[in-house]
Design a protein around this motif. Structure first.
Motif, PDB file in Angstrom:
ATOM      1  N   ALA A 148       0.856  -1.187   0.000  1.00  0.00           N
ATOM      2  CA  ALA A 148       0.000   0.000   0.000  1.00  0.00           C
ATOM      3  C   ALA A 148       0.892   1.236   0.000  1.00  0.00           C
ATOM      4  O   ALA A 148       2.118   1.132  -0.109  1.00  0.00           O
ATOM      5  CB  ALA A 148      -0.915  -0.012   1.219  1.00  0.00           C
TER       6      ALA A 148
ATOM      7  N   ASP B 170       5.967   4.014  -0.163  1.00  0.00           N
ATOM      8  CA  ASP B 170       5.463   2.662  -0.376  1.00  0.00           C
ATOM      9  C   ASP B 170       5.775   1.802   0.843  1.00  0.00           C
ATOM     10  O   ASP B 170       6.858   1.911   1.446  1.00  0.00           O
ATOM     11  CB  ASP B 170       6.122   2.041  -1.617  1.00  0.00           C
ATOM     12  CG  ASP B 170       5.684   2.713  -2.908  1.00  0.00           C
ATOM     13  OD1 ASP B 170       4.579   3.289  -2.937  1.00  0.00           O
ATOM     14  OD2 ASP B 170       6.450   2.679  -3.894  1.00  0.00           O
TER      15      ASP B 170
ATOM     16  N   ASP C 151      -4.780   2.610  -1.018  1.00  0.00           N
ATOM     17  CA  ASP C 151      -4.543   1.705  -2.136  1.00  0.00           C
ATOM     18  C   ASP C 151      -5.651   1.902  -3.163  1.00  0.00           C
ATOM     19  O   ASP C 151      -6.827   2.007  -2.792  1.00  0.00           O
ATOM     20  CB  ASP C 151      -4.532   0.251  -1.635  1.00  0.00           C
ATOM     21  CG  ASP C 151      -4.114  -0.742  -2.718  1.00  0.00           C
ATOM     22  OD1 ASP C 151      -3.420  -0.332  -3.663  1.00  0.00           O
ATOM     23  OD2 ASP C 151      -4.488  -1.926  -2.604  1.00  0.00           O
TER      24      ASP C 151
END
Length: 442
Positions: free
Chosen positions: A355, A365, A424
């Motif tokens: 995600a 990240d 996400d």
């Protein structure tokens, strides 16, 4: 524009972020506040009105005080976060006008982390409230994000009460309030007695922003600006360690960084460390209050600042880096344990899930490497066995690993740098707090 009074720096600085669904009226309200407090004069406002009329956008002219680029003015949508300020006798307020469209939520998160108070703008117009609050609207996500990034108090401003479909109807106001209050309490986590305040208004006419309106006899509370003045001091002590998360940076005859001072104090000429690269000792050459760009020699917690630095190149800095004092550096690392709540995710989440992490002004990240245990929401009791997966509405303790070294603190030690969201595919899927920093293996 009116120049800043010379005593502005001595007043408490409070950052107010306007959030909510697209077209709820955030920019119009913020623009009208600037007019009512003398930050935009009649001549400037008339000029906005004429230009808006040329574009057949006459009702949007107040928003142009903050929506300054042509794309925003043509479409009536805030894209970048608008910045402005206004003064009262008691306080200095920084306005952050967040974009309401779901495509620009990442722009909203970093800026909302700079705020002390959120004004959640709701449209009372028939159909508009429902569109914004129901699934797919941004009312819910914005409220969750505001709480997650550390906003302490939320004012729910029920706007467009002058609309013909509403006409200052008390029943419509109560209907909106009754739907919002359980959500803000149970799902978001605000305390209704201390943290939430509802009020009706009209951004277009300015009713109940600075002065009470005779059109609304049933509301007996303070208008927005006087109410803001009653809120207790939000800012931390000057005695804490220096923590200034970098929101943005650029080069302009030297290295310039922008950010909100979360803790400690900074003086012109002071030497600081830029983390996570502790080799960079920097000197503060110039210091300015934002957004009025007023030069100062000393800054205290809660102030939004622009700093000119010596000893580091602009290309060596990323948003999310932290300015600290050498005696008390912030922690940096890649691996940490956290308690997270899965807010919205259709399928299960297993170890290896990737995600995007939003923590203070840092975006990175991240991967969930381990699921440690489930946590019962009511009792906080932990499961004795490791779960194979987690799903929506569950809470769990997980181990996370970022792609690069980032600055962070445990929530217990420094809440503003220890709370985060996970996103996400354009959605906020989880929120959490940092429990433990895990040392890296050699």
């Amino acid at each position: 524009m009116v120049t800043t009074p010379p005593d502005a720096a001595r007043k408490e600085h409070v950052s107010v972020v306007f959030i909510g669904h697209v077209d709820a009226g955030k920019s119009t309200i913020a623009g009208h506040i600037m007019y009512l407090t003398g930050m935009v004069d009649d001549r400037t406002l008339e000029k906005y009105k004429e230009k808006a009329k040329e574009k057949n956008r006459e009702s949007w002219y107040l928003s142009w005080a903050l929506d300054i680029n042509e794309e925003e003015r043509d479409k009536g949508k805030t894209v970048e976060v608008g910045r402005a300020y206004f003064e009262t006798e008691k306080k200095h307020y920084n306005i952050l006008d967040a974009p309401g469209h779901k495509s620009y939520v990442p722009n909203m998160i970093g800026e909302a982390s700079q705020a002390d108070v959120a004004v959640l703008v709701i449209s009372a117009r028939k159909g508009e409230f429902e569109t914004g609050f129901e699934k797919g609207g941004q009312t819910q996500e914005h409220a969750i994000l505001a709480k997650t990034v550390g906003v302490k108090h939320i004012i729910v401003l029920i706007n467009k009460m002058d609309d013909p479909t509403v006409d200052w109807c008390h029943e419509r106001y109560e209907e909106c309030k009754e739907k919002l209050l359980p959500f803000l309490k149970r799902k978001v986590g605000f305390n209704p007695k201390k943290d939430i305040h509802f009020m009706p208004c009209s951004g277009l006419t300015g009713a109940n922003l600075k002065e009470p309106t005779k059109q609304c006899t049933w509301y007996t509370g303070l208008p927005l600006i006087p109410y803001l003045d009653t809120l207790a001091n939000f800012n931390a002590s000057n005695d804490g360690p220096v923590r200034l998360p970098i929101l943005d940076k650029y080069n302009d005859r030297g290295t310039i960084v922008l950010g909100k001072l979360e803790s400690g104090s900074i003086c012109k000429g002071q030497q600081l460390i830029m983390m996570p690269n502790s080799k960079h000792v920097v000197e503060v050459l110039d210091l300015y209050h934002m957004p009025q760009d007023e030069e100062t020699v000393h800054a205290t917690p809660g102030e939004n600042l622009r700093l000119r630095l010596k000893g580091i190149e602009e290309g060596e800095i990323l948003p999310g880096f932290i300015l600290c004092n050498a005696e008390n550096l912030c922690h940096a690392g890649c691996t940490f344990d956290a308690r997270i709540e899965i807010l919205e995710h259709k399928s299960i989440i297993c170890p290896g899930y990737n995600a995007v992490l939003y923590i203070h002004t840092c975006v990175e990240d991240v991967q969930i490497t381990n699921l440690i245990c489930l946590v019962d929401k009511k009792s906080s009791e932990k499961s004795k066995t490791r779960p194979r997966f987690v799903k929506q509405d569950q809470e769990c303790i997980v181990r996370l690993r970022t792609a690069r070294v980032i600055c962070l603190e445990t929530f217990r030690d420094f809440p503003q740098m220890g709370r985060f969201t996970l996103r996400d595919e354009g959605k906020t899927i989880a929120r959490g707090i940092v429990l433990k920093l895990v040392p890296e293996r050699d």
